[in-house]
Design a protein around this motif. Structure first.
Motif, PDB file in Angstrom:
ATOM      1  N   ASP A  46      31.413  43.269  43.369  1.00  0.00           N
ATOM      2  CA  ASP A  46      31.361  42.901  44.783  1.00  0.00           C
ATOM      3  C   ASP A  46      30.376  41.763  44.983  1.00  0.00           C
ATOM      4  O   ASP A  46      29.329  41.718  44.354  1.00  0.00           O
ATOM      5  CB  ASP A  46      30.945  44.088  45.631  1.00  0.00           C
ATOM      6  CG  ASP A  46      32.030  45.152  45.712  1.00  0.00           C
ATOM      7  OD1 ASP A  46      33.190  44.853  45.405  1.00  0.00           O
ATOM      8  OD2 ASP A  46      31.719  46.309  46.091  1.00  0.00           O
ATOM      9  N   SER A  92      43.750  42.843  44.560  1.00  0.00           N
ATOM     10  CA  SER A  92      42.829  41.796  44.110  1.00  0.00           C
ATOM     11  C   SER A  92      41.891  42.414  43.095  1.00  0.00           C
ATOM     12  O   SER A  92      41.300  43.460  43.337  1.00  0.00           O
ATOM     13  CB  SER A  92      42.031  41.218  45.276  1.00  0.00           C
ATOM     14  OG  SER A  92      42.866  40.457  46.104  1.00  0.00           O
ATOM     15  N   GLN A 139      34.344  35.274  51.124  1.00  0.00           N
ATOM     16  CA  GLN A 139      35.572  34.512  51.316  1.00  0.00           C
ATOM     17  C   GLN A 139      35.305  33.387  52.307  1.00  0.00           C
ATOM     18  O   GLN A 139      35.155  33.623  53.501  1.00  0.00           O
ATOM     19  CB  GLN A 139      36.697  35.431  51.812  1.00  0.00           C
ATOM     20  CG  GLN A 139      37.008  36.551  50.830  1.00  0.00           C
ATOM     21  CD  GLN A 139      38.072  37.490  51.328  1.00  0.00           C
ATOM     22  OE1 GLN A 139      39.175  37.060  51.640  1.00  0.00           O
ATOM     23  NE2 GLN A 139      37.742  38.774  51.403  1.00  0.00           N
ATOM     24  N   SER A 158      39.003  49.048  46.365  1.00  0.00           N
ATOM     25  CA  SER A 158      38.867  47.782  47.068  1.00  0.00           C
ATOM     26  C   SER A 158      37.660  47.000  46.573  1.00  0.00           C
ATOM     27  O   SER A 158      36.565  47.529  46.444  1.00  0.00           O
ATOM     28  CB  SER A 158      38.729  48.026  48.567  1.00  0.00           C
ATOM     29  OG  SER A 158      39.902  48.598  49.066  1.00  0.00           O
ATOM     30  N   THR A 164      36.218  42.848  52.493  1.00  0.00           N
ATOM     31  CA  THR A 164      37.184  43.558  51.654  1.00  0.00           C
ATOM     32  C   THR A 164      38.361  42.660  51.313  1.00  0.00           C
ATOM     33  O   THR A 164      38.930  41.999  52.183  1.00  0.00           O
ATOM     34  CB  THR A 164      37.683  44.827  52.373  1.00  0.00           C
ATOM     35  OG1 THR A 164      36.556  45.630  52.697  1.00  0.00           O
ATOM     36  CG2 THR A 164      38.630  45.614  51.491  1.00  0.00           C
ATOM     37  N   CYS A 165      38.706  42.646  50.046  1.00  0.00           N
ATOM     38  CA  CYS A 165      39.830  41.840  49.566  1.00  0.00           C
ATOM     39  C   CYS A 165      41.151  42.551  49.848  1.00  0.00           C
ATOM     40  O   CYS A 165      41.188  43.773  50.004  1.00  0.00           O
ATOM     41  CB  CYS A 165      39.716  41.642  48.056  1.00  0.00           C
ATOM     42  SG  CYS A 165      38.286  40.673  47.558  1.00  0.00           S
ATOM     43  N   THR A 171      36.860  33.251  47.062  1.00  0.00           N
ATOM     44  CA  THR A 171      37.995  34.037  47.521  1.00  0.00           C
ATOM     45  C   THR A 171      38.283  35.201  46.576  1.00  0.00           C
ATOM     46  O   THR A 171      37.611  35.366  45.554  1.00  0.00           O
ATOM     47  CB  THR A 171      39.246  33.143  47.664  1.00  0.00           C
ATOM     48  OG1 THR A 171      40.278  33.865  48.328  1.00  0.00           O
ATOM     49  CG2 THR A 171      39.743  32.641  46.324  1.00  0.00           C
ATOM     50  N   CYS A 172      39.292  35.975  46.894  1.00  0.00           N
ATOM     51  CA  CYS A 172      39.773  37.082  46.076  1.00  0.00           C
ATOM     52  C   CYS A 172      41.033  36.623  45.345  1.00  0.00           C
ATOM     53  O   CYS A 172      41.848  35.892  45.924  1.00  0.00           O
ATOM     54  CB  CYS A 172      40.157  38.272  46.957  1.00  0.00           C
ATOM     55  SG  CYS A 172      38.881  38.808  48.118  1.00  0.00           S
ATOM     56  N   LYS A 186      44.160  37.993  42.291  1.00  0.00           N
ATOM     57  CA  LYS A 186      44.739  39.130  41.570  1.00  0.00           C
ATOM     58  C   LYS A 186      44.537  39.037  40.070  1.00  0.00           C
ATOM     59  O   LYS A 186      44.391  40.056  39.403  1.00  0.00           O
ATOM     60  CB  LYS A 186      46.244  39.222  41.852  1.00  0.00           C
ATOM     61  CG  LYS A 186      46.576  39.590  43.275  1.00  0.00           C
ATOM     62  CD  LYS A 186      48.073  39.663  43.484  1.00  0.00           C
ATOM     63  CE  LYS A 186      48.394  39.970  44.928  1.00  0.00           C
ATOM     64  NZ  LYS A 186      49.832  40.019  45.166  1.00  0.00           N
ATOM     65  N   SER A 246      35.147  43.723  47.233  1.00  0.00           N
ATOM     66  CA  SER A 246      34.637  42.911  48.338  1.00  0.00           C
ATOM     67  C   SER A 246      34.093  41.609  47.771  1.00  0.00           C
ATOM     68  O   SER A 246      33.262  41.626  46.859  1.00  0.00           O
ATOM     69  CB  SER A 246      33.520  43.639  49.094  1.00  0.00           C
ATOM     70  OG  SER A 246      34.042  44.760  49.764  1.00  0.00           O
ATOM     71  N   CYS A 247      34.581  40.504  48.286  1.00  0.00           N
ATOM     72  CA  CYS A 247      34.143  39.183  47.834  1.00  0.00           C
ATOM     73  C   CYS A 247      33.763  38.340  49.044  1.00  0.00           C
ATOM     74  O   CYS A 247      34.284  38.527  50.140  1.00  0.00           O
ATOM     75  CB  CYS A 247      35.273  38.444  47.108  1.00  0.00           C
ATOM     76  SG  CYS A 247      35.946  39.278  45.667  1.00  0.00           S
ATOM     77  N   CYS A 274      36.749  38.299  42.097  1.00  0.00           N
ATOM     78  CA  CYS A 274      36.230  37.302  43.032  1.00  0.00           C
ATOM     79  C   CYS A 274      36.272  35.976  42.278  1.00  0.00           C
ATOM     80  O   CYS A 274      36.009  35.931  41.076  1.00  0.00           O
ATOM     81  CB  CYS A 274      34.793  37.620  43.434  1.00  0.00           C
ATOM     82  SG  CYS A 274      34.594  39.166  44.353  1.00  0.00           S
TER      83      CYS A 274
END
Length: 133
Positions: free
Chosen positions: A132, A68, A45, A40, A63-64, A102-103, A105, A42-43, A71
């Motif tokens: 992160d 994902s 958001q 996971s 957590t995204c 945001t996150c 892909k 983390s970004c 970031c």
């Protein structure tokens, strides 16, 4: 008959070696599949439209969603009155009018481009990272 006695232990040893080689390969594949980039991310958001403080004091990373990988920071600038292209080269050239974090892909490239939004010229800049924050 003497050859069979010599051949049987060699075959058993080869089977053992083959088993351990397969086990090592499975462990390697498992390690590759579970690399940190699959864990996971983390970004931060937020959007300056929903949260005006996003520009100056963004919230803590969260957590995204699964899958994902990056970031993303997306910024929109009003191009400088001197030269519409200079916001591409210097983030301080124009006035920041929108910010989103945001996150995502997929990596879509770090770049800036100038276009038109609601009848006004804007410069949009994208920045991706895999850490992160």
């Amino acid at each position: 008959l003497h050859l069979k006695r010599v051949f049987i232990p060699v075959t058993k040893n080869l089977k053992k070696m083959h088993f351990w080689l397969n086990l090592r390969c499975l462990v390697f594949v498992y390690a590759v599949i579970n690399t940190p980039e699959c864990l996971s991310l983390s970004c931060v958001q937020c959007s300056s439209v929903e949260t005006p403080t996003c520009m100056v004091s963004p919230p803590s990373p969260s957590t995204c969603p699964n899958k994902s990988q990056y970031c993303l920071i997306l910024k929109e600038y009003m191009p400088s009155k001197q030269d519409d292209a200079d916001a591409n080269l210097d983030d301080t050239a124009g006035i920041l009018i929108f910010l989103a974090r945001t996150c995502v892909k997929e990596y879509a490239g770090d770049s800036c481009s100038t276009g038109v939004k609601e009848g006004s010229a804007v410069t949009v800049c994208n920045h991706h990272c895999r850490t992160d924050g």
